[in-house]
Write an enzyme that holds these catalytic residues in place. Structure first.
Site: not given
Length: 280
Positions: A22, A70
């Site tokens: 991340d 996503n």
């Protein structure tokens, strides 16, 4: 100053490390760049950490690359990510490090050329045995568990269409309730070829799991750091491992039980990091 490398007990390196990579976008924003610039820098971090894990003796490395959620990102970013994945999957890197490549996730949603590249890498690296590199692509844990349930139901349906005398031992002609065990479910998950993670690392400062390996991390040690993924290097990895080695892994037992078991050698090192170590 003593480096983290010197503090690692090489006999107790995690067998399986899973990482939530991340912070690529925020890393790029801090530099006044597009998010794609951060993703490109993140690829270099993947190469660094893969090599570091091989050198440390880690046997499985699973990287959360692109979740099913996503797909809801802006189309430009999704397209750029798929292109980056295609160009960054270089067979030479895996062959040079003797690393086997595997993927978990919904392949059907990937562009055809990405599917073909992944299948080619899996086939060409199948005999490599230094480490297994697993890319979680178009993956989420709830999707994986849902797919596992579908497989089980499909097996029941297929069994019920066969002659009943083949399944006399089964009350329904299919799978009985008592046949549904944790092991049975695990066998139907996409991760059935690897052990559960010993250590889960999340970079970027967020404190959540984000629908990643929820079944598999029931007893994994969790490590969160503020470092954005493009800046996560070998020393950051070693710091996470040293932190992991300072914990006692009990798996529901008492501290006294674990300390007593530390005197018993582990019968199979492939079952994950030993629970009998005084520091685990």
């Amino acid at each position: 100053m003593t480096k983290m490398t010197d503090q690692i007990d090489m006999s107790r390196v995690p067998n399986h490390i899973a990482i939530i990579m991340d912070g690529n976008g925020r890393w790029a924003n801090q530099r006044g760049k597009e998010r794609s610039y951060g993703h490109q820098a993140g690829v270099e971090a993947v190469r660094r950490i893969t090599t570091a894990c091989v050198n440390l003796g880690v046997k499985y490395l699973t990287l959360y690359t692109f979740s099913t959620e996503n797909w809801n990102r802006p189309i430009d970013e999704v397209t750029a990510l798929m292109g980056l994945i295609l160009t960054s999957l270089e067979e030479e890197i895996f062959m040079k490090n003797n690393v086997r490549f595997q993927m978990i996730g919904d392949r059907k949603r990937l562009p055809d050329e990405v599917q073909e590249k992944i299948l080619e890498l899996e086939e060409h690296t199948a005999q490599n045995d230094s480490m297994t590199f697993v890319i979680a692509l178009s993956y989420s844990s709830r999707w994986e568990i849902t797919e596992a349930v579908k497989k089980i139901v499909s097996e029941v349906h297929d069994m019920e269409e066969l002659p009943q005398n083949i399944f006399k031992r089964m009350k329904t002609g299919g799978i009985r309730a008592e046949d549904i065990t944790e092991e049975f479910i695990s066998q139907h998950l996409q991760t059935n070829f690897m052990p559960d993670p010993d250590l889960l690392i999340r970079t970027g400062g967020e404190l959540r799991i984000s629908n990643y390996l929820l079944w598999q991390i029931a007893y994994s040690e969790l490590y969160f750091c503020d470092t954005f993924w493009p800046d996560f290097d070998e020393e950051c990895l070693r710091k996470a491992i040293v932190n992991y080695q300072g914990r006692q892994r009990r798996f529901g037992k008492t501290e006294a039980q674990v300390e007593e078991e530390c005197l018993t050698p582990s019968p199979n090192p492939e079952q994950g990091s030993p629970t009998h170590s005084p520091s685990l």
